[in-house]
Design an enzyme around this catalytic site. Structure first.
Site, PDB file in Angstrom:
ATOM      1  N   GLU A  42       3.166   9.909   6.196  1.00 26.17           N
ATOM      2  CA  GLU A  42       3.276   8.604   6.840  1.00 26.17           C
ATOM      3  C   GLU A  42       4.442   7.759   6.339  1.00 26.17           C
ATOM      4  O   GLU A  42       4.858   6.820   7.008  1.00 26.17           O
ATOM      5  CB  GLU A  42       1.960   7.841   6.673  1.00 26.17           C
ATOM      6  N   PHE A  52      -7.849   7.332   0.420  1.00 20.49           N
ATOM      7  CA  PHE A  52      -7.408   8.430   1.275  1.00 20.49           C
ATOM      8  C   PHE A  52      -6.023   8.908   0.853  1.00 20.49           C
ATOM      9  O   PHE A  52      -5.781  10.104   0.656  1.00 20.49           O
ATOM     10  CB  PHE A  52      -7.392   8.001   2.742  1.00 20.49           C
ATOM     11  N   GLU A 108     -12.088   1.507   5.195  1.00 17.75           N
ATOM     12  CA  GLU A 108     -11.145   1.641   6.303  1.00 17.75           C
ATOM     13  C   GLU A 108     -11.324   3.020   6.926  1.00 17.75           C
ATOM     14  O   GLU A 108     -11.164   4.040   6.267  1.00 17.75           O
ATOM     15  CB  GLU A 108      -9.699   1.479   5.840  1.00 17.75           C
ATOM     16  N   GLU A 167       0.824  -1.211   0.000  1.00 12.13           N
ATOM     17  CA  GLU A 167       0.000   0.000   0.000  1.00 12.13           C
ATOM     18  C   GLU A 167       0.861   1.264   0.000  1.00 12.13           C
ATOM     19  O   GLU A 167       1.588   1.529   0.957  1.00 12.13           O
ATOM     20  CB  GLU A 167      -0.885  -0.002   1.249  1.00 12.13           C
ATOM     21  N   ARG A 220     -11.265  10.681   6.068  1.00 12.62           N
ATOM     22  CA  ARG A 220     -11.342   9.423   6.827  1.00 12.62           C
ATOM     23  C   ARG A 220     -12.743   9.126   7.339  1.00 12.62           C
ATOM     24  O   ARG A 220     -12.930   8.195   8.130  1.00 12.62           O
ATOM     25  CB  ARG A 220     -10.369   9.402   8.015  1.00 12.62           C
TER      26      ARG A 220
END
Length: 283
Positions: free
Chosen positions: A157, A186, A245, A151, A216
């Site tokens: 991140e 996202f 998610e 991913e 989110r």
């Protein structure tokens, strides 16, 4: 196009335990989902055999995603940390095999939160270490009848793989049938020039999709380009699961990690049920 729609249990709890599964698996089925996704933060909290029984009783399909912190980093220059990452991946794949999950997804290549400026030669070496580790992980997955889906994450991140193009480069370098790509709307909303083009870049190597709104929250209630996603998935002939998610602000540790500072909807159940309704309409 007929895709199964799922939801990740991070919507309600973290870390996931066997006792949570006994409540959430029937709930997810009752909501009308086809698939439940189980995140493996601490595998010792989960009885894979018992969970398989729950899944069989419910008739739900299952996917699994990993959680990759500093001690689970295939791109590390420390062989001990790479070894720990491979041990965790092996244990996760054993869990997948037992519960019947065909896909193990997530940022398998590096630790989440690893975001730094690096000289070009160091970045190149780090990327190659990730590729080397993914090759070993893919062999472990194939032995267990599981596929790995890596991913891309947004720039806040990770600095290792942010886009579908970078993920495709890693997958093509490894060139293993058990290794593919996991796209999350996202992260795509932040990093990609075109959601449609990103899906086509992943192409035949697209193994998994996360449906996550731009904030989110509830799919369909934000700025994510869902029409481009649907068009891309149809043209790519993607027939795998699409999994919602999201995260609850009530679980402080994961809320802090995902920067969830406020409620994103009237309830977590609302995100799941309204997201499911929206995705059914989209697809």
């Amino acid at each position: 196009m007929s895709n199964q729609i799922g939801v990740n249990t991070w919507t309600w709890v973290s870390p996931l335990k066997t006792s949570d599964c006994s409540t959430l698996i029937p709930k997810v089925k009752q909501m009308g989902f086809d698939v439940v996704e189980l995140p493996l933060e601490d595998i010792s909290l989960l009885d894979a055999g018992a969970i398989r029984g729950m899944l069989e009783d419910s008739g739900l399909g299952v996917t699994v995603c990993g959680a990759f912190g500093p001690s689970r980093d295939l791109s590390s220059d420390d062989p001990a940390i790479v070894g720990q990452a491979l041990d965790y991946i092996r244990e996760s794949l054993d869990f997948c095999q037992t519960v019947g999950a065909e896909v193990y997804a997530g940022p398998i290549y590096a630790a989440v939160g690893k975001a730094r400026h690096l000289p070009a030669d160091e970045r190149k070496a780090e990327f190659q270490r990730a590729v080397n580790g993914l090759g070993k992980a893919a062999a472990l997955a194939q032995d267990r009848g599981v596929r790995l889906a890596i991913e891309p994450l947004n720039r806040f991140e990770t600095d290792v793989i942010n886009t579908a193009k970078q993920a495709r480069e890693a997958v093509d370098r490894v060139s293993h049938p058990a290794l593919g790509i996991h796209l999350d709307t996202f992260h795509m909303n932040i990093e990609e020039d075109s959601v449609y083009d990103a899906v086509l870049t992943a192409g035949d190597k697209l193994f998994h999709v996360h449906a996550s709104e731009s904030n989110r929250g509830t799919p369909g209630k934000g700025l994510a380009d869902w029409q481009q996603l649907g068009r891309g998935l149809r043209e790519a002939k993607y027939n795998g699961p699409i999994v919602i998610e999201t995260f609850t602000p009530d679980v402080k540790e994961i809320a802090r990690a995902a920067a969830i500072w406020r409620p994103l909807a009237p309830s977590q159940d609302y995100i799941a049920t309204e997201g499911l309704r929206f995705l059914r309409g989209l697809l």
